[in-house]
Enzyme design. Structure first.
Site, PDB file in Angstrom:
ATOM      1  CG  ASP A  77      -0.346  -0.479   2.477  1.00 31.72           C
ATOM      2  OD1 ASP A  77       0.885  -0.298   2.544  1.00 31.72           O
ATOM      3  OD2 ASP A  77      -0.787  -1.059   3.388  1.00 31.72           O
ATOM      4  CG  ASN A 147      -8.901  -1.997  12.112  1.00 35.23           C
ATOM      5  OD1 ASN A 147      -7.947  -2.742  11.421  1.00 35.23           O
ATOM      6  ND2 ASN A 147      -9.227  -0.993  11.347  1.00 35.23           N
ATOM      7  CG  HIS A 149      -5.730  -2.791   8.922  1.00 36.42           C
ATOM      8  ND1 HIS A 149      -5.807  -1.433   9.224  1.00 36.42           N
ATOM      9  CD2 HIS A 149      -4.514  -3.187   9.145  1.00 36.42           C
ATOM     10  CE1 HIS A 149      -4.803  -0.908   9.407  1.00 36.42           C
ATOM     11  NE2 HIS A 149      -3.911  -2.207   9.511  1.00 36.42           N
ATOM     12  CD  GLU A 154      -8.738   0.492   7.965  1.00 35.56           C
ATOM     13  OE1 GLU A 154      -8.632  -0.508   8.757  1.00 35.56           O
ATOM     14  OE2 GLU A 154      -7.836   1.603   7.962  1.00 35.56           O
TER      15      GLU A 154
HETATM   16  P1  PGA Z   1       2.227  -2.854  12.599  1.00 40.02           P
HETATM   17  O1  PGA Z   1       1.058  -2.450  11.670  1.00 40.02           O
HETATM   18  O2  PGA Z   1       3.388  -3.629  12.124  1.00 40.02           O
HETATM   19  O3  PGA Z   1       2.982  -1.395  12.795  1.00 40.02           O
HETATM   20  O4  PGA Z   1       1.749  -3.143  13.909  1.00 40.02           O
HETATM   21  C1  PGA Z   1       0.390  -3.642  10.847  1.00 40.02           C
HETATM   22  C2  PGA Z   1      -0.734  -3.103  10.284  1.00 40.02           C
HETATM   23  O5  PGA Z   1      -1.306  -2.290  10.626  1.00 40.02           O
HETATM   24  O6  PGA Z   1      -1.021  -3.894   9.222  1.00 40.02           O
END
Ligand code: PGA
Length: 253
Positions: A77, A147, A149, A154
């Site tokens: 992304d 959450n 995602h 999302e």
């Molecule tokens: P993080 O993010 O590795 O910084 O916890 C993971 C995500 O939100 O997909």
């Protein structure tokens, strides 16, 4: 490197280790094993905090070896509105954390390019990235949001989505505010590979560490197969490896 031999079981292979450092060793070994077997492979990389221990290990072991010189890397992304040179962009982040140091040529690091040139048209940016991903990457590294995602998909995202523009949720913007000077500076939109895009990868490698991810991990692996938890879509894929530390595995039954 030591590496697990992920079985093709049709169910996620779940590996629980003591801590984030041990999870990083497995992730790094899985990535480097994939490249050793197929030096011209297509690697799907993730940004965020979770992959960092793995990336540091890869840099320490592979700097100057040329082992990744023929890899094509693809990001999950990118924010809308940040130039590739903006240090908070995922393109700049992956170069500084990993790909420059292990010798993936910058031209071989691919990401959505929303907001510049022809890609001022965001739909064109999405379509071009989807086309570039073709039939999918060989190994896709994934983190998971609190959450549930995946990438910036999302809750509520259909499981068959392709690369698309998303409005970031308040939780996701708050979680990512640490990378920006102020919380308001976090972009409101991003372009992400869709869940359908992600599922085209040959092998999915999800890593999660820390207690804050425990509920999302449990929902993904043991909750309903439902868009309320985007990461539950992993269970539709025939080859998934989930690497957890004990804290992130804490809500599994
Ligand atoms: P993080 O993010 O590795 O910084 O916890 C993971 C995500 O939100 O997909």
């Amino acid at each position: 490197m030591e590496h697990p031999a992920p079985a093709v079981t049709g169910e996620p292979q779940v590996v629980v280790v003591d801590d984030a450092a041990a999870a990083g060793r497995i992730v790094a070994a899985t990535i480097s094993d994939t490249v050793r077997r197929a030096p011209t492979c297509r690697l799907g990389l993730a940004t965020g905090s979770t992959p960092l221990p793995a990336y540091r290990l890869l840099v320490a072991e592979l700097r100057g070896t040329g082992a990744f010189a023929r890899v094509q890397a693809f990001l999950l992304d990118e924010y809308v509105g940040l130039a590739a040179t903006d240090p908070a962009s995922y393109r700049a982040t992956i170069r500084s954390e990993l790909t420059d140091a292990i010798g993936v040529p910058p031209a071989s690091v691919h990401a959505p390019d929303p907001g510049s040139g022809r890609h001022a048209d965001l739909d064109a940016a999405c379509a071009d990235y989807e086309r570039l991903l073709g039939d999918g990457v060989d190994l896709q590294l994934l983190g998971i949001g609190r959450n549930g995602h995946l990438g910036f998909n999302e809750p509520g995202t259909p499981f068959d989505t392709t690369t698309h523009v998303v409005t970031l949720s308040d939780t996701t913007r708050a979680d990512n505010a640490r990378f920006f000077p102020t919380p308001e500076a976090v972009p409101t939109h991003a372009v992400t590979q869709g869940l359908g895009t992600i599922r085209r990868a040959r092998h999915l490698l999800l890593a999660a560490t820390g207690a804050a991810k425990a509920d999302a991990v449990a929902a993904a692996l043991e909750g309903p197969l439902d868009v309320s938890c985007p990461a539950s879509a992993l269970r539709l894929h025939p080859r998934v490896t989930v690497v957890l530390d004990r804290a992130a595995a804490g809500a599994l039954s």
